[in-house]
Design a protein around this motif. Structure first.
Motif, PDB file in Angstrom:
ATOM      1  N   UNK A   1      -6.772  -5.041  -3.014  1.00  0.00           N
ATOM      2  CA  UNK A   1      -6.898  -3.710  -2.420  1.00  0.00           C
ATOM      3  C   UNK A   1      -7.062  -3.797  -0.912  1.00  0.00           C
ATOM      4  N   UNK A   2      -7.934  -4.674  -0.448  1.00  0.00           N
ATOM      5  CA  UNK A   2      -8.160  -4.833   0.991  1.00  0.00           C
ATOM      6  C   UNK A   2      -6.903  -5.349   1.680  1.00  0.00           C
ATOM      7  N   UNK A   3      -6.213  -6.294   1.058  1.00  0.00           N
ATOM      8  CA  UNK A   3      -4.991  -6.856   1.626  1.00  0.00           C
ATOM      9  C   UNK A   3      -3.930  -5.774   1.803  1.00  0.00           C
ATOM     10  N   UNK A   4      -3.722  -4.972   0.778  1.00  0.00           N
ATOM     11  CA  UNK A   4      -2.694  -3.922   0.841  1.00  0.00           C
ATOM     12  C   UNK A   4      -3.086  -2.840   1.840  1.00  0.00           C
ATOM     13  N   UNK A   5      -4.357  -2.462   1.854  1.00  0.00           N
ATOM     14  CA  UNK A   5      -4.825  -1.459   2.815  1.00  0.00           C
ATOM     15  C   UNK A   5      -4.598  -1.935   4.243  1.00  0.00           C
ATOM     16  N   UNK A   6      -4.931  -3.182   4.501  1.00  0.00           N
ATOM     17  CA  UNK A   6      -4.748  -3.742   5.842  1.00  0.00           C
ATOM     18  C   UNK A   6      -3.271  -3.807   6.214  1.00  0.00           C
ATOM     19  N   UNK A   7      -2.422  -4.174   5.261  1.00  0.00           N
ATOM     20  CA  UNK A   7      -0.980  -4.241   5.523  1.00  0.00           C
ATOM     21  C   UNK A   7      -0.434  -2.868   5.880  1.00  0.00           C
ATOM     22  N   UNK A   8      -0.844  -1.857   5.146  1.00  0.00           N
ATOM     23  CA  UNK A   8      -0.365  -0.499   5.421  1.00  0.00           C
ATOM     24  C   UNK A   8      -0.865  -0.020   6.782  1.00  0.00           C
ATOM     25  N   UNK A   9      -2.117  -0.281   7.097  1.00  0.00           N
ATOM     26  CA  UNK A   9      -2.656   0.148   8.393  1.00  0.00           C
ATOM     27  C   UNK A   9      -1.949  -0.537   9.552  1.00  0.00           C
ATOM     28  N   UNK A  10      -1.707  -1.819   9.427  1.00  0.00           N
ATOM     29  CA  UNK A  10      -1.022  -2.533  10.511  1.00  0.00           C
ATOM     30  C   UNK A  10       0.431  -2.070  10.649  1.00  0.00           C
ATOM     31  N   UNK A  11       1.099  -1.858   9.525  1.00  0.00           N
ATOM     32  CA  UNK A  11       2.483  -1.391   9.573  1.00  0.00           C
ATOM     33  C   UNK A  11       2.537   0.024  10.153  1.00  0.00           C
ATOM     34  N   UNK A  12       1.555   0.854   9.829  1.00  0.00           N
ATOM     35  CA  UNK A  12       1.512   2.212  10.372  1.00  0.00           C
ATOM     36  C   UNK A  12       1.309   2.182  11.881  1.00  0.00           C
ATOM     37  N   UNK A  13       0.517   1.241  12.363  1.00  0.00           N
ATOM     38  CA  UNK A  13       0.309   1.107  13.804  1.00  0.00           C
ATOM     39  C   UNK A  13       1.624   0.750  14.503  1.00  0.00           C
ATOM     40  N   UNK A  14       2.378  -0.161  13.930  1.00  0.00           N
ATOM     41  CA  UNK A  14       3.681  -0.549  14.493  1.00  0.00           C
ATOM     42  C   UNK A  14       4.643   0.640  14.462  1.00  0.00           C
ATOM     43  N   UNK A  15       4.669   1.352  13.341  1.00  0.00           N
ATOM     44  CA  UNK A  15       5.563   2.506  13.217  1.00  0.00           C
ATOM     45  C   UNK A  15       5.196   3.581  14.240  1.00  0.00           C
ATOM     46  N   UNK A  16       3.908   3.822  14.414  1.00  0.00           N
ATOM     47  CA  UNK A  16       3.442   4.820  15.379  1.00  0.00           C
ATOM     48  C   UNK A  16       3.819   4.427  16.802  1.00  0.00           C
ATOM     49  N   UNK A  17       3.705   3.137  17.107  1.00  0.00           N
ATOM     50  CA  UNK A  17       4.079   2.659  18.442  1.00  0.00           C
ATOM     51  C   UNK A  17       5.565   2.858  18.713  1.00  0.00           C
TER      52      UNK A  17
ATOM     53  N   UNK B   1       7.814   6.498  15.070  1.00  0.00           N
ATOM     54  CA  UNK B   1       8.359   6.822  13.752  1.00  0.00           C
ATOM     55  C   UNK B   1       7.200   7.274  12.861  1.00  0.00           C
ATOM     56  N   UNK B   2       7.462   8.264  12.015  1.00  0.00           N
ATOM     57  CA  UNK B   2       6.412   8.783  11.128  1.00  0.00           C
ATOM     58  C   UNK B   2       6.398   8.127   9.759  1.00  0.00           C
ATOM     59  N   UNK B   3       7.352   7.268   9.489  1.00  0.00           N
ATOM     60  CA  UNK B   3       7.472   6.629   8.185  1.00  0.00           C
ATOM     61  C   UNK B   3       7.481   5.114   8.348  1.00  0.00           C
ATOM     62  N   UNK B   4       6.738   4.424   7.493  1.00  0.00           N
ATOM     63  CA  UNK B   4       6.710   2.961   7.520  1.00  0.00           C
ATOM     64  C   UNK B   4       7.989   2.436   6.880  1.00  0.00           C
ATOM     65  N   UNK B   5       8.686   1.605   7.595  1.00  0.00           N
ATOM     66  CA  UNK B   5       9.928   0.995   7.121  1.00  0.00           C
ATOM     67  C   UNK B   5       9.654  -0.456   6.719  1.00  0.00           C
ATOM     68  N   UNK B   6      10.522  -1.045   5.918  1.00  0.00           N
ATOM     69  CA  UNK B   6      10.341  -2.455   5.549  1.00  0.00           C
ATOM     70  C   UNK B   6      10.265  -3.385   6.760  1.00  0.00           C
ATOM     71  N   UNK B   7      10.963  -3.051   7.838  1.00  0.00           N
ATOM     72  CA  UNK B   7      10.915  -3.900   9.029  1.00  0.00           C
ATOM     73  C   UNK B   7       9.521  -3.925   9.640  1.00  0.00           C
ATOM     74  N   UNK B   8       8.775  -2.832   9.512  1.00  0.00           N
ATOM     75  CA  UNK B   8       7.402  -2.811  10.026  1.00  0.00           C
ATOM     76  C   UNK B   8       6.528  -3.788   9.239  1.00  0.00           C
ATOM     77  N   UNK B   9       6.718  -3.804   7.921  1.00  0.00           N
ATOM     78  CA  UNK B   9       5.964  -4.752   7.090  1.00  0.00           C
ATOM     79  C   UNK B   9       6.369  -6.187   7.389  1.00  0.00           C
ATOM     80  N   UNK B  10       7.652  -6.404   7.622  1.00  0.00           N
ATOM     81  CA  UNK B  10       8.122  -7.749   7.961  1.00  0.00           C
ATOM     82  C   UNK B  10       7.503  -8.240   9.261  1.00  0.00           C
ATOM     83  N   UNK B  11       7.300  -7.344  10.197  1.00  0.00           N
ATOM     84  CA  UNK B  11       6.749  -7.742  11.493  1.00  0.00           C
ATOM     85  C   UNK B  11       5.265  -8.073  11.418  1.00  0.00           C
TER      86      UNK B  11
END
Length: 102
Positions: free
Chosen positions: A64-80, A83-93
């Protein structure tokens, strides 16, 4: 406490992995066991693999913590990127650093 994964689900996943590893081990050993030598204890094939209830709960929380952290970090990249939607490339980064952090 926040929602977490079901320990029964985590146990089912672990059992699936254990079964696959056991089958891979059997394939790898092949005919090596036909020599007739028996060890003092039970073979790896016949020993049941189990998981402690507390270990399952802890595994659920870790996932749960791992997935939550992944989503938060990907959302930060997407926001930067504006973009309002997390894409697979954000998770890859974020994945390499996330794996190092865990």
């Amino acid at each position: 406490m926040e929602n977490t994964f079901d320990p029964d689900l985590m146990h089912a996943i672990f059992k699936l992995v254990w079964k696959r590893r056991s089958l891979e081990r059997e394939k790898k050993e092949g005919t090596d066991n036909l020599e007739g030598e028996l060890g003092a204890g039970p073979s790896k094939k016949s020993r049941p693999t189990t998981a402690n209830a507390n270990a399952l709960k802890l595994s659920c929380e870790l996932v749960r913590v791992f997935i939550t952290e992944a989503v938060q970090r990907a959302a930060t990249i997407a926001e930067a990127e504006g973009v309002n939607k997390i894409e697979p490339t954000h998770l890859e980064r974020i994945l390499p650093q996330l794996l190092l952090d865990f």
